[in-house]
Design an enzyme around this catalytic site. Structure first.
Site, PDB file in Angstrom:
ATOM      1  N   ARG A 151       8.369 -30.268  23.831  1.00  0.00           N
ATOM      2  CA  ARG A 151       7.997 -29.205  24.760  1.00  0.00           C
ATOM      3  C   ARG A 151       8.734 -27.930  24.350  1.00  0.00           C
ATOM      4  O   ARG A 151       9.787 -27.981  23.695  1.00  0.00           O
ATOM      5  CB  ARG A 151       8.375 -29.570  26.195  1.00  0.00           C
ATOM      6  CG  ARG A 151       7.716 -30.839  26.734  1.00  0.00           C
ATOM      7  CD  ARG A 151       8.213 -31.114  28.150  1.00  0.00           C
ATOM      8  NE  ARG A 151       7.581 -32.276  28.750  1.00  0.00           N
ATOM      9  CZ  ARG A 151       8.093 -33.511  28.725  1.00  0.00           C
ATOM     10  NH1 ARG A 151       9.268 -33.728  28.135  1.00  0.00           N
ATOM     11  NH2 ARG A 151       7.451 -34.512  29.292  1.00  0.00           N
ATOM     12  N   LYS A 175      12.286 -33.426  30.812  1.00  0.00           N
ATOM     13  CA  LYS A 175      12.177 -33.184  32.249  1.00  0.00           C
ATOM     14  C   LYS A 175      13.128 -34.103  33.019  1.00  0.00           C
ATOM     15  O   LYS A 175      13.301 -35.264  32.669  1.00  0.00           O
ATOM     16  CB  LYS A 175      10.735 -33.414  32.708  1.00  0.00           C
ATOM     17  CG  LYS A 175       9.761 -32.352  32.211  1.00  0.00           C
ATOM     18  CD  LYS A 175       8.381 -32.574  32.770  1.00  0.00           C
ATOM     19  CE  LYS A 175       7.417 -31.458  32.364  1.00  0.00           C
ATOM     20  NZ  LYS A 175       6.071 -31.656  32.920  1.00  0.00           N
ATOM     21  N   HIS A 244       2.481 -25.513  23.393  1.00  0.00           N
ATOM     22  CA  HIS A 244       2.088 -26.837  23.870  1.00  0.00           C
ATOM     23  C   HIS A 244       0.918 -27.393  23.059  1.00  0.00           C
ATOM     24  O   HIS A 244       0.710 -28.606  23.031  1.00  0.00           O
ATOM     25  CB  HIS A 244       1.734 -26.776  25.361  1.00  0.00           C
ATOM     26  CG  HIS A 244       2.193 -27.978  26.129  1.00  0.00           C
ATOM     27  ND1 HIS A 244       3.528 -28.273  26.322  1.00  0.00           N
ATOM     28  CD2 HIS A 244       1.500 -28.977  26.734  1.00  0.00           C
ATOM     29  CE1 HIS A 244       3.631 -29.386  27.020  1.00  0.00           C
ATOM     30  NE2 HIS A 244       2.424 -29.845  27.271  1.00  0.00           N
ATOM     31  N   ARG A 247       2.198 -29.680  20.549  1.00  0.00           N
ATOM     32  CA  ARG A 247       2.532 -30.980  21.152  1.00  0.00           C
ATOM     33  C   ARG A 247       1.264 -31.830  21.301  1.00  0.00           C
ATOM     34  O   ARG A 247       1.263 -33.034  21.004  1.00  0.00           O
ATOM     35  CB  ARG A 247       3.208 -30.751  22.502  1.00  0.00           C
ATOM     36  CG  ARG A 247       3.586 -32.017  23.291  1.00  0.00           C
ATOM     37  CD  ARG A 247       4.443 -31.593  24.483  1.00  0.00           C
ATOM     38  NE  ARG A 247       4.539 -32.586  25.533  1.00  0.00           N
ATOM     39  CZ  ARG A 247       5.463 -33.540  25.573  1.00  0.00           C
ATOM     40  NH1 ARG A 247       6.350 -33.641  24.591  1.00  0.00           N
ATOM     41  NH2 ARG A 247       5.517 -34.396  26.591  1.00  0.00           N
ATOM     42  N   HIS A 270       6.765 -39.185  28.333  1.00  0.00           N
ATOM     43  CA  HIS A 270       5.974 -39.291  29.557  1.00  0.00           C
ATOM     44  C   HIS A 270       6.491 -40.440  30.412  1.00  0.00           C
ATOM     45  O   HIS A 270       6.692 -41.552  29.911  1.00  0.00           O
ATOM     46  CB  HIS A 270       4.491 -39.545  29.225  1.00  0.00           C
ATOM     47  CG  HIS A 270       3.782 -38.344  28.698  1.00  0.00           C
ATOM     48  ND1 HIS A 270       2.590 -38.413  27.992  1.00  0.00           N
ATOM     49  CD2 HIS A 270       4.083 -37.018  28.773  1.00  0.00           C
ATOM     50  CE1 HIS A 270       2.205 -37.201  27.664  1.00  0.00           C
ATOM     51  NE2 HIS A 270       3.090 -36.339  28.126  1.00  0.00           N
ATOM     52  N   TYR A 279      -4.953 -38.438  25.658  1.00  0.00           N
ATOM     53  CA  TYR A 279      -5.131 -38.292  24.216  1.00  0.00           C
ATOM     54  C   TYR A 279      -6.085 -39.332  23.646  1.00  0.00           C
ATOM     55  O   TYR A 279      -6.601 -39.150  22.544  1.00  0.00           O
ATOM     56  CB  TYR A 279      -3.769 -38.350  23.512  1.00  0.00           C
ATOM     57  CG  TYR A 279      -2.896 -37.200  23.924  1.00  0.00           C
ATOM     58  CD1 TYR A 279      -3.187 -35.898  23.523  1.00  0.00           C
ATOM     59  CD2 TYR A 279      -1.803 -37.392  24.768  1.00  0.00           C
ATOM     60  CE1 TYR A 279      -2.407 -34.829  23.931  1.00  0.00           C
ATOM     61  CE2 TYR A 279      -1.022 -36.330  25.173  1.00  0.00           C
ATOM     62  CZ  TYR A 279      -1.334 -35.054  24.753  1.00  0.00           C
ATOM     63  OH  TYR A 279      -0.565 -33.993  25.179  1.00  0.00           O
TER      64      TYR A 279
END
Length: 301
Positions: A151, A175, A244, A247, A270, A279
């Site tokens: 990210r 995150k 992004h 990514r 994730h 994806y």
């Protein structure tokens, strides 16, 4: 409930998000904006309701108001999530018995597929030529974004000690301050090594940021975005490019080659595999294009 009381609850909740849940300052700013929107909706009502007096019907009307103002479904869903979390906090910490957002859902919105570069476009973008410090830095950044699926916030937050050149790995803080170890490709390692030599000549010893600006300070996300758009134009990629997208490209290309969804989930950081599954749709989109171009019964005359 007075405006001062609402403000006090809001400040307590934001402190809880920052210090107990470890959310970033930017995320807390978004929560604050969504909750201040709720407070403004309460003020606009002819009959004022305090937070403890709100019911599901009140909240449903507020959602309808936002929809009528033209707010999109995704924005309403995010706002509703912020409200729901706030009332859950009030219930746990301040004895509010009923969450007026329970059972409410935002209007459904179609989920657009993330945009990804083709493999050729990605390679064209990252193969920046030039031996000046900024070119070396930018190539190292773009190689790393594409090599490891970082990210933007993770990239600019990197320190020198995050990189293990010998094992070709990188410790990334994502995150919620969660760390993960990601592999780094050989091209990215080579580009980073060349950049670190240039960096040592322009950076004070105390600065630990891996990527710095011309003044020797940590590079900002906005600067990375600006440089990426510049390089897209210079490299002949006619796309409104953002960090992004690299990514997305990383995830799509790894999944196309390996088919290992769990591995891609882990590398992207994730929490839920459902986030990574988007994806697989990109992969199917790629396969559909191949089918349309190659199958005798699919080709258009």
């Amino acid at each position: 409930m007075t405006t001062d009381a609402q403000h006090a609850y809001l400040e307590a909740y934001l402190s809880h998000l920052r210090h107990e849940r470890g959310l970033s300052q930017l995320t807390c700013t978004h929560y604050a904006r969504d909750l201040k929107l709720l407070f403004s909706l309460l003020e606009d009502q002819p009959v004022k309701q305090g937070l403890t007096q709100l019911t599901v019907n009140h909240m449903r009307r507020h959602i309808a108001t936002l929809h009528g103002r033209g707010m999109g479904s995704r924005s309403i869903a995010r706002t509703l999530s912020a409200w729901r979390g706030f009332f859950h906090y009030l219930g746990e910490r301040h004895g509010m018995t009923d969450n007026p957002c329970t059972g409410l859902r935002a209007p459904k919105a179609a989920k657009p597929l993330p945009q990804a570069l083709s493999a050729d476009q990605a390679v064209m973008l990252v193969e920046i030529q030039g031996d000046d410090a900024l070119s070396l830095r930018d190539r190292a950044m773009l190689e790393l974004l594409y090599s490891s699926g970082l990210r933007l916030s993770e990239l600019v937050g990197l320190n020198l000690n995050a990189l293990d050149i010998r094992n070709a790995t990188l410790v990334v803080t994502g995150k919620g301050n969660k760390t993960r170890i990601v592999p780094v490709g050989s091209h990215a390692i080579s580009a980073i090594q060349r950049w670190l030599v240039a960096r040592s000549l322009m950076c004070p010893p105390a600065e630990q940021a891996m990527f710095i600006n011309q003044r020797g300070k940590r590079l900002t996300g906005r600067s990375v975005q600006y440089r990426l758009k510049e390089w897209a134009i210079k490299q002949g990629i006619n796309i409104d490019l953002h960090p992004h997208m690299l990514r997305h490209s990383f995830a799509s290309h790894v999944l196309q080659s390996s088919g290992d969804l769990r591995a891609v989930q882990e590398m992207l950081g994730h929490a839920n595999i459902s986030t990574t599954q988007v994806y697989t749709h990109l992969d199917f989109h790629h396969l559909a294009k191949v089918y349309d171009a190659a199958h005798p019964r699919a080709r258009k005359k």
